[in-house]
Design a protein around this motif. Sequence first.
Motif, PDB file in Angstrom:
ATOM      1  N   ASP A  49       0.828  -1.206   0.000  1.00  0.00           N
ATOM      2  CA  ASP A  49       0.000   0.000   0.000  1.00  0.00           C
ATOM      3  C   ASP A  49       0.866   1.263   0.000  1.00  0.00           C
ATOM      4  O   ASP A  49       0.560   2.230  -0.707  1.00  0.00           O
ATOM      5  CB  ASP A  49      -0.946  -0.009   1.205  1.00  0.00           C
ATOM      6  N   ASP A  50       1.957   1.248   0.760  1.00  0.00           N
ATOM      7  CA  ASP A  50       2.867   2.403   0.789  1.00  0.00           C
ATOM      8  C   ASP A  50       3.483   2.664  -0.586  1.00  0.00           C
ATOM      9  O   ASP A  50       3.514   3.802  -1.060  1.00  0.00           O
ATOM     10  CB  ASP A  50       4.000   2.181   1.807  1.00  0.00           C
ATOM     11  N   ALA A  51       3.975   1.611  -1.222  1.00  0.00           N
ATOM     12  CA  ALA A  51       4.610   1.775  -2.530  1.00  0.00           C
ATOM     13  C   ALA A  51       3.587   2.212  -3.577  1.00  0.00           C
ATOM     14  O   ALA A  51       3.849   3.115  -4.380  1.00  0.00           O
ATOM     15  CB  ALA A  51       5.289   0.475  -2.959  1.00  0.00           C
ATOM     16  N   ALA A  52       2.411   1.593  -3.562  1.00  0.00           N
ATOM     17  CA  ALA A  52       1.362   1.960  -4.517  1.00  0.00           C
ATOM     18  C   ALA A  52       0.910   3.398  -4.285  1.00  0.00           C
ATOM     19  O   ALA A  52       0.668   4.146  -5.239  1.00  0.00           O
ATOM     20  CB  ALA A  52       0.184   0.995  -4.406  1.00  0.00           C
ATOM     21  N   GLY A  53       0.825   3.810  -3.023  1.00  0.00           N
ATOM     22  CA  GLY A  53       0.445   5.186  -2.712  1.00  0.00           C
ATOM     23  C   GLY A  53       1.456   6.196  -3.220  1.00  0.00           C
ATOM     24  O   GLY A  53       1.089   7.276  -3.706  1.00  0.00           O
ATOM     25  N   ALA A  54       2.739   5.839  -3.130  1.00  0.00           N
ATOM     26  CA  ALA A  54       3.775   6.736  -3.653  1.00  0.00           C
ATOM     27  C   ALA A  54       3.626   6.894  -5.163  1.00  0.00           C
ATOM     28  O   ALA A  54       3.716   8.005  -5.691  1.00  0.00           O
ATOM     29  CB  ALA A  54       5.166   6.202  -3.299  1.00  0.00           C
ATOM     30  N   VAL A  55       3.367   5.793  -5.848  1.00  0.00           N
ATOM     31  CA  VAL A  55       3.189   5.839  -7.305  1.00  0.00           C
ATOM     32  C   VAL A  55       1.953   6.666  -7.657  1.00  0.00           C
ATOM     33  O   VAL A  55       1.990   7.513  -8.553  1.00  0.00           O
ATOM     34  CB  VAL A  55       3.082   4.410  -7.886  1.00  0.00           C
ATOM     35  N   ALA A  56       0.858   6.432  -6.946  1.00  0.00           N
ATOM     36  CA  ALA A  56      -0.381   7.161  -7.231  1.00  0.00           C
ATOM     37  C   ALA A  56      -0.198   8.659  -7.001  1.00  0.00           C
ATOM     38  O   ALA A  56      -0.651   9.481  -7.805  1.00  0.00           O
ATOM     39  CB  ALA A  56      -1.522   6.618  -6.364  1.00  0.00           C
TER      40      ALA A  56
END
Length: 182
Positions: A49-56
């Motif tokens: 979730d952290d990595a996906a949030g950074a990308v988003a």
Amino acid sequence: MTDQAPDADPDIPGKPTSASRTTLSHIMTHNDTNLLGTVHGGVIMKLVDDAAGAVAGRHSGGPAVTASMDEMVFLEPVRVGDLVHVKSQVNWTGRTSMEIGVRVLAERWNESAPATQVGSAYLVFAAVDADGKPRRVPQVVPETDRDRRRNQEAQIRRTHRLARRRAIRELREKRAAEGFED
């Protein structure tokens, strides 16, 4: 003729997949373990979730919140001492939402063997403004054949998510009309 999606905002230029692609790396410790002595799935899910949030956030140019986790697959256990790499990229964009694809890799911290894929996930993020209201996002511009395949697969997942949501809503409405209270 353009390659932009039909709901793309012509005032917001598209961004290539590579513009927001991210890798988050973290070494697993005893604090991350479950009762079996392997890394707790929830720890991996938070990293995802952290990595996906950074990308988003990078792709949309501002805050984005997790709307759903479409699928989380654990392929292999992760152990204490593993160096975990969480690789994320935007697969698809709508007007205000984005599907982020995530691959989770692990390698022993003290070995030179290649990393092994231990999991994968698909998350949907919604871009929001300062008031928490949805805001437009740039269309993702796939750059490689792999990016184009991932974009097409994301569109299939989106169609399935919407169909499932619609079917559940219709069933609940039918049950309510028949006098069932849930």
